[in-house]
Scaffold this active site. Structure first.
Site, PDB file in Angstrom:
ATOM      1  N   HIS A  39      41.341 -41.598-109.161  1.00 18.34           N
ATOM      2  CA  HIS A  39      39.959 -41.342-108.725  1.00 18.34           C
ATOM      3  C   HIS A  39      39.916 -41.402-107.191  1.00 18.34           C
ATOM      4  CE1 HIS A  39      35.508 -41.693-109.973  1.00 18.34           C
ATOM      5  NE2 HIS A  39      35.498 -41.572-108.666  1.00 18.34           N
ATOM      6  N   PHE A  72      23.647 -46.746-106.611  1.00 12.98           N
ATOM      7  CA  PHE A  72      23.549 -46.120-107.931  1.00 12.98           C
ATOM      8  C   PHE A  72      23.565 -47.151-109.072  1.00 12.98           C
ATOM      9  CE2 PHE A  72      24.848 -42.197-105.751  1.00 12.98           C
ATOM     10  CZ  PHE A  72      24.217 -41.212-106.497  1.00 12.98           C
ATOM     11  N   GLU A  99      29.903 -46.307-101.656  1.00 10.24           N
ATOM     12  CA  GLU A  99      29.697 -44.894-101.992  1.00 10.24           C
ATOM     13  C   GLU A  99      30.382 -44.000-100.946  1.00 10.24           C
ATOM     14  OE1 GLU A  99      28.614 -43.573-104.795  1.00 10.24           O
ATOM     15  OE2 GLU A  99      28.861 -41.580-103.941  1.00 10.24           O
ATOM     16  N   TRP A 100      31.709 -44.059-100.923  1.00 10.99           N
ATOM     17  CA  TRP A 100      32.521 -43.210-100.052  1.00 10.99           C
ATOM     18  C   TRP A 100      31.959 -43.133 -98.636  1.00 10.99           C
ATOM     19  CZ3 TRP A 100      36.657 -43.544-102.631  1.00 10.99           C
ATOM     20  CH2 TRP A 100      36.632 -43.494-104.026  1.00 10.99           C
ATOM     21  N   ARG A 116      34.207 -47.247-118.090  1.00  8.26           N
ATOM     22  CA  ARG A 116      35.107 -46.322-117.406  1.00  8.26           C
ATOM     23  C   ARG A 116      35.486 -46.904-116.046  1.00  8.26           C
ATOM     24  NH1 ARG A 116      33.809 -41.216-114.093  1.00  8.26           N
ATOM     25  NH2 ARG A 116      35.904 -40.471-113.655  1.00  8.26           N
ATOM     26  N   GLU A 150      29.875 -39.266-115.866  1.00  4.56           N
ATOM     27  CA  GLU A 150      29.002 -39.826-114.837  1.00  4.56           C
ATOM     28  C   GLU A 150      27.655 -39.115-114.877  1.00  4.56           C
ATOM     29  OE1 GLU A 150      30.545 -39.830-110.791  1.00  4.56           O
ATOM     30  OE2 GLU A 150      32.528 -40.441-111.501  1.00  4.56           O
ATOM     31  N   GLN A 200      35.909 -48.161-105.023  1.00  3.57           N
ATOM     32  CA  GLN A 200      34.494 -48.434-104.807  1.00  3.57           C
ATOM     33  C   GLN A 200      34.067 -49.853-105.183  1.00  3.57           C
ATOM     34  OE1 GLN A 200      33.568 -44.433-106.729  1.00  3.57           O
ATOM     35  NE2 GLN A 200      31.869 -44.627-105.306  1.00  3.57           N
ATOM     36  N   TYR A 214      24.998 -34.485-112.059  1.00  2.86           N
ATOM     37  CA  TYR A 214      23.960 -35.184-111.300  1.00  2.86           C
ATOM     38  C   TYR A 214      22.712 -34.354-111.054  1.00  2.86           C
ATOM     39  CZ  TYR A 214      27.145 -39.065-110.293  1.00  2.86           C
ATOM     40  OH  TYR A 214      27.972 -40.141-110.406  1.00  2.86           O
ATOM     41  N   ASN A 273      40.075 -37.438-111.448  1.00  2.00           N
ATOM     42  CA  ASN A 273      38.631 -37.312-111.301  1.00  2.00           C
ATOM     43  C   ASN A 273      38.261 -36.231-110.284  1.00  2.00           C
ATOM     44  OD1 ASN A 273      35.794 -38.475-111.651  1.00  2.00           O
ATOM     45  ND2 ASN A 273      36.041 -38.606-109.433  1.00  2.00           N
ATOM     46  N   GLU A 274      37.434 -35.293-110.684  1.00  4.36           N
ATOM     47  CA  GLU A 274      36.775 -34.317-109.796  1.00  4.36           C
ATOM     48  C   GLU A 274      37.679 -33.629-108.771  1.00  4.36           C
ATOM     49  OE1 GLU A 274      33.426 -36.284-107.947  1.00  4.36           O
ATOM     50  OE2 GLU A 274      32.153 -35.931-109.667  1.00  4.36           O
ATOM     51  N   ASN A 309      30.961 -34.832-114.917  1.00  2.00           N
ATOM     52  CA  ASN A 309      30.066 -35.611-114.063  1.00  2.00           C
ATOM     53  C   ASN A 309      28.908 -34.704-113.683  1.00  2.00           C
ATOM     54  OD1 ASN A 309      31.984 -37.607-114.203  1.00  2.00           O
ATOM     55  ND2 ASN A 309      32.647 -37.433-112.077  1.00  2.00           N
ATOM     56  N   TRP A 361      26.503 -43.730-114.181  1.00  2.00           N
ATOM     57  CA  TRP A 361      27.031 -44.092-112.870  1.00  2.00           C
ATOM     58  C   TRP A 361      25.886 -44.716-112.105  1.00  2.00           C
ATOM     59  CZ3 TRP A 361      31.860 -44.086-110.771  1.00  2.00           C
ATOM     60  CH2 TRP A 361      31.907 -44.512-109.428  1.00  2.00           C
TER      61      TRP A 361
END
Ligand SMILES: *[C@@H]1O[C@H](CO)[C@@H](O)[C@H](O)[C@H]1NC(C)=O
Ligand SMILES: *[C@@H]1O[C@H](CO)[C@@H](O)[C@H](O)[C@H]1NC(C)=O
Ligand SMILES: *[C@@H]1O[C@H](CO)[C@@H](O)[C@H](O)[C@H]1NC(C)=O
Ligand SMILES: *[C@@H]1O[C@H](CO)[C@@H](O)[C@H](O)[C@H]1NC(C)=O
Length: 515
Positions: free
Chosen positions: A154, A478, A469-470, A109, A415, A52, A342, A199-200, A340, A462
């Site tokens: 990630h 963000f 952003e993907w 991070r 995050e 990213q 949100y 990650n995730e 993470n 984050w």
């Protein structure tokens, strides 16, 4: 005729009334939070990930990652945007470390680009220039007293591992991941004391194998219309391989590195909070299943050694099984859980209702649908990510869940952040009052959870700066720092200044007023 002077006085009076009214409302909503509510050794940081921000996608011996290949195919991402340049952090990292120092964070991070270090996975050599890049970042951060908090993987993987054997769908990936992790521990572990393996896995596998919108774009109807895949089974298989990869890497770390290097290691999952959609037992069960199928799916194996019983009950034999040895390896394989967080959703029961879509009526979804409003009333302010609303108390609730399910387990909020609903330009771009409100409110909820016993050790916003952003590209912002896409210039938003003041424990509501 009314005298102009009378009119003026009348208007002054009116605006005073309005001012008092606004101020009053504002104060009622104001969350009181400051640095002293958190322990002295609490970590306040910011997060990014390699793909990213880095750019330099083919420089200094880097191999192609799955994201490099995927974003170069037409129509896969918003306006064909990709991370070829991203924030050009690869070249501007020294400037970025200065900005971290300005913020006063005690940790940063970041993640390591797998194909920068191992362009061909375990089928090729270590790329010394890739190692040098991360050495430079780590050394220069440490010089400024900023601790590296490093995610090994990630979302980005060497494309070769996809082409050779289908990456995470194959158990062969376990060997590649352990090899990569070993190189990271060897090269950086003398200075990196906080590691995240992956990650995730929950989010990654959903997008890559259920909806098919991330590489390798595998899915089946009704989740999406891909050329190959199985949305019911493959997310479960990929996550299974990720969990075992994690456990094997941690075993290696604990045996060969931890005794000397003395660091800690964990895994990061995404965790939304869920509220019952209706006030009946079915909705409460839907909440329970939402947590089981989205969060405990990943964390239960790491703490308890197996998938949540609720998942086994509904998914049956479609849920892969851990061998006895794998269970032993998994149980207790984290020193902390990375979370993470949100937003919050309503959970709608689809088991006893036929109002749900074909997607939500699946065992692998826990027979739950999500809603963001009830009786037309949204749960909170809409943000720039569809379905993400501002619901601060979700932070406290999600942490209550962890305290109950994983007692005495350390947690880092890895995050948490805000993206505005509309792409803003000019001065508005920097005056991000809503982002400040967001962090204040979520931090206040975090402080509440900690007062009630949640064992949280750190909080990462984050993101450090606007980035790629993907699928959503560069208009989903963000960042505490704004990044000008033409000049790559970074500018501190008000939120960056607020975070700095907050960390210094010098929050003066008069200097950064939020209205
Ligand atoms: C922080 O908040 C606590 C609790 O409200 C208060 O007692 C303390 O004075 C505050 N500290 C600062 C520096 O504002
Ligand atoms: C899926 O995609 C194929 C090929 O593009 C198309 O022929 C087919 O109609 C699509 N199916 C559905 C259900 O959308
Ligand atoms: C909680 O964990 C700490 C450190 O991991 C340990 O020393 C302590 O005994 C644990 N407490 C309980 C109640 O299990
Ligand atoms: C981003 O927002 C700007 C300003 O609104 C607009 O001009 C631009 O087209 C947007 N880009 C994308 C990729 O949506």
């Amino acid at each position: 005729m009314v005298q102009p002077k009378t009119l003026l006085i009348f208007f002054l009076f009116l605006s005073l009334l309005l001012f008092i009214e606004t101020k009053h409302n504002h104060e009622e909503e104001e969350e009181v939070v400051n640095r002293s509510m958190f322990p002295d050794d609490f970590i306040f940081g910011v997060s990014t990930s390699a793909y990213q921000v880095e750019g330099a996608y083919l420089e200094d011996g880097k191999g192609l990652s799955n994201w490099d290949v995927f974003t170069h195919l037409p129509a896969n991402t918003v306006r064909g945007q990709n991370g070829d340049v991203a924030d050009d952090h690869y070249h501007l990292y020294m400037e970025d470390i200065d900005k971290l120092e300005y913020l006063g964070v005690n940790a940063y991070r970041l993640s390591i680009s797998w194909s920068r270090i191992l362009p061909r996975g375990r089928f090729g050599e270590v790329n010394p220039k890739g190692v040098l890049f991360y050495n430079n970042i780590i050394d220069n951060m440490l010089l400024k007293g900023i601790e590296p908090f490093v995610t090994i993987n990630h979302f980005d993987i060497p494309q070769e591992l996809e082409d050779r054997y289908g990456s995470w769908l194959s158990p062969q990936m376990q060997e590649d991941f352990v090899h990569f992790a070993k190189v990271c521990f060897e090269k950086f572990g003398d200075r990196v004391k906080k590691w995240v393996t992956i990650n995730e896995p929950n989010i990654y596998t959903q997008f890559a194998y259920m909806y098919g919108t991330f590489s390798p774009m595998r899915c089946s109807l009704p989740f999406g219309n891909c050329s190959a895949g199985n949305s019911d089974l493959e997310p479960l298989i990929a996550a299974h391989n990720m969990l075992i990869s994690h456990a094997k890497a941690v075993k290696l770390y604990r045996e060969q590195f931890q005794p000397k290097q003395g660091g800690i290691v964990g895994l990061v999952a995404n965790a939304f909070h869920y509220e019952p959609y209706t006030d009946d037992i079915f909705s409460y069960q839907a909440v329970e299943r939402s947590y089981a199928f989205n969060v405990a799916w990943i964390f239960d194996p790491l703490i308890h050694g197996d998938y949540p019983p609720l998942m086994r009950k509904y998914v049956g034999n479609d849920l892969p099984k851990f061998s006895k040895q794998e269970k032993k390896l998994l149980k207790g394989s984290v020193d902390f859980l990375g979370v993470n967080h949100y937003t919050t959703f309503y959970a709608i029961d689809c088991f006893n209702s036929d109002e749900c879509t074909l997607m939500d009526n699946r065992p692998n979804r826990g027979f739950v649908a999500r809603a963001i409003a009830r009786d037309g009333i949204p749960m909170g302010d809409q943000t720039g990510v569809s379905g993400f609303q501002v619901v601060p108390h979700g932070m406290e609730k999600v942490l209550n869940y962890f305290s109950m399910r994983y007692p005495n387990t350390s947690i880092y909020i890895t995050e948490n952040g805000y993206c505005p609903p509309n792409h803003l330009e000019g001065s508005e771009m920097l005056h991000d009052f809503k982002r400040i409100e967001f962090h204040k409110a979520y931090l206040a909820a975090l402080a509440n959870a900690m007062r009630k016993g949640a064992k949280v050790k750190g909080y990462f916003a984050w993101s450090f700066m606007d980035n790629y952003e993907w699928l959503k590209g560069y208009n989903t912002t963000f960042g505490l720092y704004y990044v000008d896409r033409r000049t790559m210039q970074r500018k501190a938003r008000l939120s960056a200044k607020w975070y700095k003041d907050f960390i210094e424990n010098a929050e003066k509501s008069s200097t950064i007023s939020t209205f």
